[in-house]
Design an enzyme around this catalytic site. Structure first.
Site, mmCIF file in Angstrom:
data_model
loop_
_atom_site.group_PDB
_atom_site.id
_atom_site.type_symbol
_atom_site.label_atom_id
_atom_site.label_comp_id
_atom_site.label_asym_id
_atom_site.label_seq_id
_atom_site.Cartn_x
_atom_site.Cartn_y
_atom_site.Cartn_z
ATOM 1 N N SER A 130 -7.376 -17.295 63.891
ATOM 2 C CA SER A 130 -6.761 -18.162 64.964
ATOM 3 C C SER A 130 -7.956 -18.948 65.881
ATOM 4 O O SER A 130 -8.926 -18.499 65.781
ATOM 5 C CB SER A 130 -6.170 -17.012 65.905
ATOM 6 O OG SER A 130 -4.906 -16.902 65.482
ATOM 7 N N ASN A 181 -4.966 -17.293 57.599
ATOM 8 C CA ASN A 181 -4.246 -16.473 58.082
ATOM 9 C C ASN A 181 -4.112 -16.541 59.867
ATOM 10 O O ASN A 181 -5.301 -16.587 60.422
ATOM 11 C CB ASN A 181 -4.570 -14.938 57.923
ATOM 12 C CG ASN A 181 -4.157 -14.531 56.708
ATOM 13 O OD1 ASN A 181 -4.052 -15.406 55.955
ATOM 14 N ND2 ASN A 181 -4.281 -13.294 56.558
ATOM 15 N N ASP A 203 1.158 -8.600 54.265
ATOM 16 C CA ASP A 203 -0.231 -8.768 54.807
ATOM 17 C C ASP A 203 -0.722 -7.283 55.020
ATOM 18 O O ASP A 203 0.147 -6.405 55.619
ATOM 19 C CB ASP A 203 0.038 -9.414 56.257
ATOM 20 C CG ASP A 203 -1.300 -9.824 57.026
ATOM 21 O OD1 ASP A 203 -2.424 -10.206 55.933
ATOM 22 O OD2 ASP A 203 -1.524 -9.845 58.192
ATOM 23 N N HIS A 204 -2.057 -7.050 54.693
ATOM 24 C CA HIS A 204 -2.736 -5.790 55.084
ATOM 25 C C HIS A 204 -1.700 -4.747 54.570
ATOM 26 O O HIS A 204 -1.767 -3.883 55.300
ATOM 27 C CB HIS A 204 -3.083 -5.688 56.382
ATOM 28 C CG HIS A 204 -4.199 -6.579 56.830
ATOM 29 N ND1 HIS A 204 -5.436 -6.699 56.554
ATOM 30 C CD2 HIS A 204 -4.418 -7.924 57.586
ATOM 31 C CE1 HIS A 204 -6.197 -7.075 56.883
ATOM 32 N NE2 HIS A 204 -5.626 -8.189 57.654
ATOM 33 N N SER A 229 3.858 -7.804 57.950
ATOM 34 C CA SER A 229 2.783 -6.914 57.957
ATOM 35 C C SER A 229 3.766 -5.667 57.860
ATOM 36 O O SER A 229 4.655 -5.465 58.193
ATOM 37 C CB SER A 229 1.998 -6.893 59.249
ATOM 38 O OG SER A 229 2.856 -6.834 60.200
ATOM 39 N N GLU A 278 -9.610 -7.754 49.590
ATOM 40 C CA GLU A 278 -10.699 -8.127 50.347
ATOM 41 C C GLU A 278 -11.801 -7.464 50.450
ATOM 42 O O GLU A 278 -11.696 -6.080 49.975
ATOM 43 C CB GLU A 278 -9.817 -7.682 52.063
ATOM 44 C CG GLU A 278 -10.928 -7.813 53.253
ATOM 45 C CD GLU A 278 -10.264 -7.831 54.622
ATOM 46 O OE1 GLU A 278 -9.082 -8.086 54.617
ATOM 47 O OE2 GLU A 278 -11.125 -7.453 55.342
ATOM 48 N N HIS A 313 -9.227 -14.610 56.756
ATOM 49 C CA HIS A 313 -8.331 -13.862 58.000
ATOM 50 C C HIS A 313 -9.013 -14.181 59.222
ATOM 51 O O HIS A 313 -10.087 -14.775 59.198
ATOM 52 C CB HIS A 313 -8.465 -12.136 57.669
ATOM 53 C CG HIS A 313 -7.600 -12.026 56.415
ATOM 54 N ND1 HIS A 313 -6.673 -11.088 56.550
ATOM 55 C CD2 HIS A 313 -7.479 -12.346 55.364
ATOM 56 C CE1 HIS A 313 -5.734 -10.864 55.769
ATOM 57 N NE2 HIS A 313 -6.340 -11.582 54.727
ATOM 58 N N GLY A 347 -7.788 -10.797 66.150
ATOM 59 C CA GLY A 347 -7.371 -10.610 67.721
ATOM 60 C C GLY A 347 -7.905 -11.805 68.475
ATOM 61 O O GLY A 347 -8.538 -12.871 67.882
ATOM 62 N N ASP A 352 -5.309 -3.982 51.150
ATOM 63 C CA ASP A 352 -6.301 -3.989 51.739
ATOM 64 C C ASP A 352 -7.332 -2.432 51.569
ATOM 65 O O ASP A 352 -6.813 -1.606 52.530
ATOM 66 C CB ASP A 352 -6.019 -4.162 53.206
ATOM 67 C CG ASP A 352 -7.376 -4.200 54.311
ATOM 68 O OD1 ASP A 352 -8.406 -4.226 53.573
ATOM 69 O OD2 ASP A 352 -7.499 -4.617 55.305
#
Ligand code: 13P
Length: 316
Positions: free
Chosen positions: A213, A254, A81-82, A48, A133, A210, A180, A103
């Site tokens: 998690s 991701n 990333d981004h 990132s 995106e 994305h 997050g 992005d």
């Protein structure tokens, strides 16, 4: 062996997803590569803008190059990333990256198309592919914060015309996830119907999830038991949903927050269990093994575990 992200996607589409993990330091790189070999899985290493600032552009590249030598069996892509436009160009010109993400999802549609188009032209001229995106995920990613009421699912019609006009090679879609540890409230979850509608408009086109998690409750509990103060409402994407998402065109998943949880769990527990210890290499070593085990588990739920030999044979 560094390969192109596009080649990995072609092999994976509809069969499995490839985990894309953010790294910032040596310990994460060692754990990630060890885990990919233990799982016999291809991986995507994500860098990132924050990681480039934290470790330094040269250091991040050197860490990955060193890991490549230590683990010659590994097959991986290196992905920004981004990225903003300037960072994308920097990565494209460096000759090190396999792909970049531009992005511009916070800009109006025509501006997102135009920015993505410019990056695509520069990237394709050098053989890199581009992730873009469309839609807006909630949560915090680098310097961008989107609160839940402004998060916006990807519109399938727009997705089709965005891909056509921008020429991007893969598309990150907003289907209910956020960046997050706090993704869902109450009965909220992934919008798999929306994903199916997007796939129907873009058959065979690689989609990216994305904010993927899973924020395991057990991990949150261990972090908190060792002095952390994570809100117990922290929750993420159920791992059972990945198999369905793969069928619906998701080829890249991701994962950053879950890896951070492993880091905090290991280091908090170490400091709690051995308050007199001042050798950070001890928790560092524990982390590398824990992160490798974590990568094995993720590779299994994403379906890419055990695919290394066939990917290597196809791309050598
Ligand atoms: P998580 O915060 O769910 O790990 O998402 C990370 C991500 O999407 C990085 O681009």
């Amino acid at each position: 062996m560094i390969v192109t992200t596009a080649d990995l996607f072609e092999l994976a589409y509809g069969k499995y997803a490839i985990g894309a993990y953010n790294i910032n330091n040596m310990e994460q790189a060692l754990g990630l590569f060890q885990g990919s070999i233990d799982a016999q899985a291809p991986i995507i290493i994500q860098v990132s803008r924050g990681a480039r600032q934290y470790a330094g552009v040269k250091m991040i590249e050197a860490i990955i190059r060193a890991a490549e030598q230590i683990y010659p069996e590994a097959v991986f892509a290196v992905h920004l990333d981004h990225g903003d436009e300037a960072t994308c160009y920097d990565c494209i010109d460096s000759g090190f990256y396999s792909s970049v993400m531009i992005d511009a999802s916070h800009s109006p549609f025509p501006e997102n198309v135009a920015t993505t188009r410019r990056v695509v032209e520069r990237a394709h001229a050098k053989g890199l592919s581009v992730e873009a995106e469309l839609g807006m995920l909630g949560g915090v990613e680098e310097d961008i914060k989107v609160d839940e009421k402004h998060a916006m699912l990807t519109d399938p019609d727009e997705a089709e015309s965005f891909v056509e006009q921008s020429g991007c090679d893969s598309l990150a879609v907003a289907i209910g996830t956020s960046h997050g540890a706090y993704k869902f409230r109450g009965k909220q979850g992934l919008h798999l119907n929306r994903l199916a509608e997007i796939q129907a408009r873009l058959p065979g086109f690689p989609l990216v999830m994305h904010g993927a998690s899973s924020v395991p409750q057990a991990e949150v509990a261990r972090v908190n038991a060792a002095g952390g103060k994570l809100d117990a409402s922290a929750s993420g994407v159920p791992e059972e949903d990945f198999a369905e998402a793969v069928k619906l065109g998701v080829t890249k998943v991701n994962i950053d927050t879950d890896g951070r949880l492993v880091w905090y769990r290991v280091h908090r527990e170490s400091m709690q269990d051995e308050p007199g210890l001042i050798d950070f290499r001890k928790p560092g070593k524990t982390f590398v093994q824990a992160y490798a085990d974590f990568i094995v588990h993720k590779s299994e739920v994403l379906g890419c575990a055990g695919k290394l030999a066939e990917v290597r044979a196809a791309l050598s």
